[in-house]
Design a protein around this motif. Structure first.
Motif, PDB file in Angstrom:
ATOM      1  N   PRO A   1       0.831  -1.209   0.000  1.00  0.00           N
ATOM      2  CA  PRO A   1       0.000   0.000   0.000  1.00  0.00           C
ATOM      3  C   PRO A   1       0.862   1.255   0.000  1.00  0.00           C
ATOM      4  N   ALA A   2       0.320   2.300  -0.592  1.00  0.00           N
ATOM      5  CA  ALA A   2       1.006   3.596  -0.591  1.00  0.00           C
ATOM      6  C   ALA A   2       0.942   4.201   0.812  1.00  0.00           C
ATOM      7  N   TRP A   3       2.043   4.756   1.245  1.00  0.00           N
ATOM      8  CA  TRP A   3       2.073   5.404   2.552  1.00  0.00           C
ATOM      9  C   TRP A   3       1.771   6.871   2.357  1.00  0.00           C
ATOM     10  N   ASN A   4       0.788   7.354   3.080  1.00  0.00           N
ATOM     11  CA  ASN A   4       0.425   8.757   3.039  1.00  0.00           C
ATOM     12  C   ASN A   4      -0.088   9.150   4.423  1.00  0.00           C
ATOM     13  N   ILE A   5      -0.387  10.412   4.604  1.00  0.00           N
ATOM     14  CA  ILE A   5      -0.817  10.908   5.916  1.00  0.00           C
ATOM     15  C   ILE A   5      -2.089  10.196   6.397  1.00  0.00           C
ATOM     16  N   PRO A   6      -3.124  10.051   5.563  1.00  0.00           N
ATOM     17  CA  PRO A   6      -4.319   9.344   6.054  1.00  0.00           C
ATOM     18  C   PRO A   6      -4.025   7.911   6.516  1.00  0.00           C
ATOM     19  N   ILE A   7      -3.218   7.173   5.781  1.00  0.00           N
ATOM     20  CA  ILE A   7      -2.879   5.799   6.195  1.00  0.00           C
ATOM     21  C   ILE A   7      -2.077   5.826   7.496  1.00  0.00           C
ATOM     22  N   LEU A   8      -1.147   6.767   7.612  1.00  0.00           N
ATOM     23  CA  LEU A   8      -0.352   6.864   8.844  1.00  0.00           C
ATOM     24  C   LEU A   8      -1.232   7.204  10.044  1.00  0.00           C
ATOM     25  N   LEU A   9      -2.237   8.057   9.856  1.00  0.00           N
ATOM     26  CA  LEU A   9      -3.168   8.367  10.947  1.00  0.00           C
ATOM     27  C   LEU A   9      -3.970   7.128  11.358  1.00  0.00           C
ATOM     28  N   THR A  10      -4.341   6.326  10.377  1.00  0.00           N
ATOM     29  CA  THR A  10      -5.057   5.087  10.695  1.00  0.00           C
ATOM     30  C   THR A  10      -4.165   4.142  11.487  1.00  0.00           C
ATOM     31  N   TRP A  11      -2.898   4.004  11.060  1.00  0.00           N
ATOM     32  CA  TRP A  11      -1.952   3.170  11.818  1.00  0.00           C
ATOM     33  C   TRP A  11      -1.730   3.722  13.218  1.00  0.00           C
ATOM     34  N   LEU A  12      -1.693   5.053  13.349  1.00  0.00           N
ATOM     35  CA  LEU A  12      -1.546   5.660  14.680  1.00  0.00           C
ATOM     36  C   LEU A  12      -2.698   5.229  15.578  1.00  0.00           C
ATOM     37  N   ARG A  13      -3.905   5.209  15.027  1.00  0.00           N
ATOM     38  CA  ARG A  13      -5.068   4.771  15.799  1.00  0.00           C
ATOM     39  C   ARG A  13      -4.896   3.336  16.293  1.00  0.00           C
TER      40      ARG A  13
ATOM     41  N   LEU B   1      -2.031   1.819  16.773  1.00  0.00           N
ATOM     42  CA  LEU B   1      -0.944   1.809  17.755  1.00  0.00           C
ATOM     43  C   LEU B   1      -1.360   2.385  19.107  1.00  0.00           C
ATOM     44  N   LEU B   2      -2.393   3.213  19.124  1.00  0.00           N
ATOM     45  CA  LEU B   2      -2.895   3.761  20.397  1.00  0.00           C
ATOM     46  C   LEU B   2      -3.615   2.709  21.239  1.00  0.00           C
ATOM     47  N   ILE B   3      -4.095   1.654  20.612  1.00  0.00           N
ATOM     48  CA  ILE B   3      -4.893   0.647  21.329  1.00  0.00           C
ATOM     49  C   ILE B   3      -4.108  -0.005  22.467  1.00  0.00           C
ATOM     50  N   PRO B   4      -2.887  -0.500  22.239  1.00  0.00           N
ATOM     51  CA  PRO B   4      -2.165  -1.101  23.378  1.00  0.00           C
ATOM     52  C   PRO B   4      -1.841  -0.081  24.469  1.00  0.00           C
ATOM     53  N   LEU B   5      -1.521   1.145  24.073  1.00  0.00           N
ATOM     54  CA  LEU B   5      -1.238   2.193  25.059  1.00  0.00           C
ATOM     55  C   LEU B   5      -2.485   2.498  25.889  1.00  0.00           C
ATOM     56  N   PHE B   6      -3.615   2.605  25.220  1.00  0.00           N
ATOM     57  CA  PHE B   6      -4.905   2.813  25.879  1.00  0.00           C
ATOM     58  C   PHE B   6      -5.189   1.676  26.860  1.00  0.00           C
ATOM     59  N   THR B   7      -4.981   0.455  26.406  1.00  0.00           N
ATOM     60  CA  THR B   7      -5.281  -0.727  27.223  1.00  0.00           C
ATOM     61  C   THR B   7      -4.387  -0.822  28.451  1.00  0.00           C
ATOM     62  N   VAL B   8      -3.093  -0.595  28.263  1.00  0.00           N
ATOM     63  CA  VAL B   8      -2.145  -0.777  29.361  1.00  0.00           C
ATOM     64  C   VAL B   8      -2.409   0.194  30.517  1.00  0.00           C
ATOM     65  N   LEU B   9      -3.043   1.318  30.235  1.00  0.00           N
ATOM     66  CA  LEU B   9      -3.369   2.273  31.304  1.00  0.00           C
ATOM     67  C   LEU B   9      -4.151   1.606  32.436  1.00  0.00           C
ATOM     68  N   PHE B  10      -5.029   0.679  32.077  1.00  0.00           N
ATOM     69  CA  PHE B  10      -5.891   0.042  33.062  1.00  0.00           C
ATOM     70  C   PHE B  10      -5.217  -1.128  33.781  1.00  0.00           C
TER      71      PHE B  10
ATOM     72  N   ASP C   1      -9.826   9.359  13.352  1.00  0.00           N
ATOM     73  CA  ASP C   1     -10.769   8.628  12.506  1.00  0.00           C
ATOM     74  C   ASP C   1     -11.451   9.596  11.542  1.00  0.00           C
ATOM     75  N   TRP C   2     -11.938  10.689  12.055  1.00  0.00           N
ATOM     76  CA  TRP C   2     -12.588  11.683  11.195  1.00  0.00           C
ATOM     77  C   TRP C   2     -11.569  12.316  10.258  1.00  0.00           C
ATOM     78  N   PHE C   3     -10.421  12.688  10.826  1.00  0.00           N
ATOM     79  CA  PHE C   3      -9.420  13.461  10.093  1.00  0.00           C
ATOM     80  C   PHE C   3      -8.795  12.660   8.954  1.00  0.00           C
ATOM     81  N   ASP C   4      -8.503  11.375   9.173  1.00  0.00           N
ATOM     82  CA  ASP C   4      -7.865  10.615   8.093  1.00  0.00           C
ATOM     83  C   ASP C   4      -8.802  10.461   6.900  1.00  0.00           C
ATOM     84  N   GLY C   5     -10.093  10.252   7.166  1.00  0.00           N
ATOM     85  CA  GLY C   5     -11.054  10.170   6.068  1.00  0.00           C
ATOM     86  C   GLY C   5     -11.193  11.484   5.325  1.00  0.00           C
ATOM     87  N   TYR C   6     -11.238  12.575   6.075  1.00  0.00           N
ATOM     88  CA  TYR C   6     -11.330  13.901   5.472  1.00  0.00           C
ATOM     89  C   TYR C   6     -10.127  14.166   4.574  1.00  0.00           C
TER      90      TYR C   6
END
Length: 188
Positions: free
Chosen positions: A2-14, A16-25, A52-57
Motif C-alpha cells: 500500500p502507498a504510505w500517506n498521511i491518512p494511512i499513517l493516521l489510521t496506523w496511529l489509531r 498503535l494507540l490501542i495497546p497504550l490505551f489498554t495498558v493504562l488500566f 478517525d474523522w481526520f484521516d477520512g477527510y
C-alpha cells in the motif's frame, strides 16, 4: 504494497494507540491514580476518534483514498471501540448487553460488507447516516464512561454515559437492520 500517506499513517496511529490505551488500566498500583488513568484513557480515545474523522477527510480532500485505506480504517475503528467496550464492562462502568449488541453488530455488518463486496455490490451497504449517528453516540458514551469520576455540572457521568450507551445500542440495532434490509434488496 500500500502507498504510505498521511491518512494511512493516521489510521496506523489509531491502531498503535490501542495497546497504550489498554495498558493504562493494567499499570501497577501507584503509577497513576484513578483520575489520571481516566483522563489519559479519555484523551487517547478522543485522539483516536479525531484521527478517525481526520484521516477520512484528508484522504478525500487530497485524493489519497485506496483499497488498503478503505480496508484498514474500519478495522482500526472497530478495534478501538471493541477494546474500550470490553475494558468498560470489565471495570463495571457499563453493561455487558450494550457491548454484546455493539460488538455483535460490528461483526455482522463487517461480514455482510465483505460478502457484498465479493458479489460486487458493496455500495448497497455503504455507510449511511444512521451508521454515523450510531458512531457518534458510541464515541460520546465511551468518552463519558472513561472520564467517569469527574462530576460535570452536577451530572453523574456514569449515568449519562450509559444513557448514551443505550442510545448507541438502539441505533446499533436500527443500523444493522437498515444494512440488512439494503442487502436483501440485492437478492430480490
Amino acid at each position: 504494497m500500500p502507498a504510505w500517506n498521511i491518512p494511512i499513517l493516521l489510521t496506523w496511529l489509531r491502531i498503535l494507540l490501542i495497546p497504550l490505551f489498554t495498558v493504562l488500566f493494567y499499570l501497577p498500583a501507584g503509577w497513576l491514580n484513578n483520575t489520571e488513568i481516566n483522563w489519559f484513557a479519555a484523551f487517547l480515545f478522543a485522539a483516536a476518534a479525531i484521527t478517525d474523522w481526520f484521516d477520512g477527510y484528508l484522504a478525500r480532500k487530497w485524493h489519497q483514498t485506496s483499497d488498503f485505506g478503505a480496508f484498514l480504517d474500519p478495522v482500526a475503528d472497530k478495534l478501538m471501540v471493541v477494546v474500550a467496550l470490553i475494558l468498560l464492562v470489565s471495570i463495571g462502568r457499563t453493561y455487558a448487553i450494550f457491548a454484546m449488541i455493539i460488538i455483535g453488530r460490528e461483526i455482522t455488518i463487517s461480514a455482510l460488507r465483505e460478502w457484498m463486496a465479493q458479489l460486487g455490490k458493496r455500495s448497497s451497504v455503504a455507510v449511511a447516516q444512521i451508521g454515523k449517528l450510531k458512531t457518534t453516540a458510541q464515541m460520546v458514551a465511551i468518552l463519558l464512561l472513561l472520564i467517569y469520576d469527574i462530576p460535570w455540572l452536577g451530572i453523574n457521568l456514569i449515568w449519562l454515559g450509559n444513557v448514551f450507551m443505550l442510545i448507541a445500542a438502539i441505533l446499533t440495532l436500527w443500523s444493522m437492520f437498515y444494512y440488512l434490509k439494503m442487502a436483501m434488496k440485492e437478492f430480490r
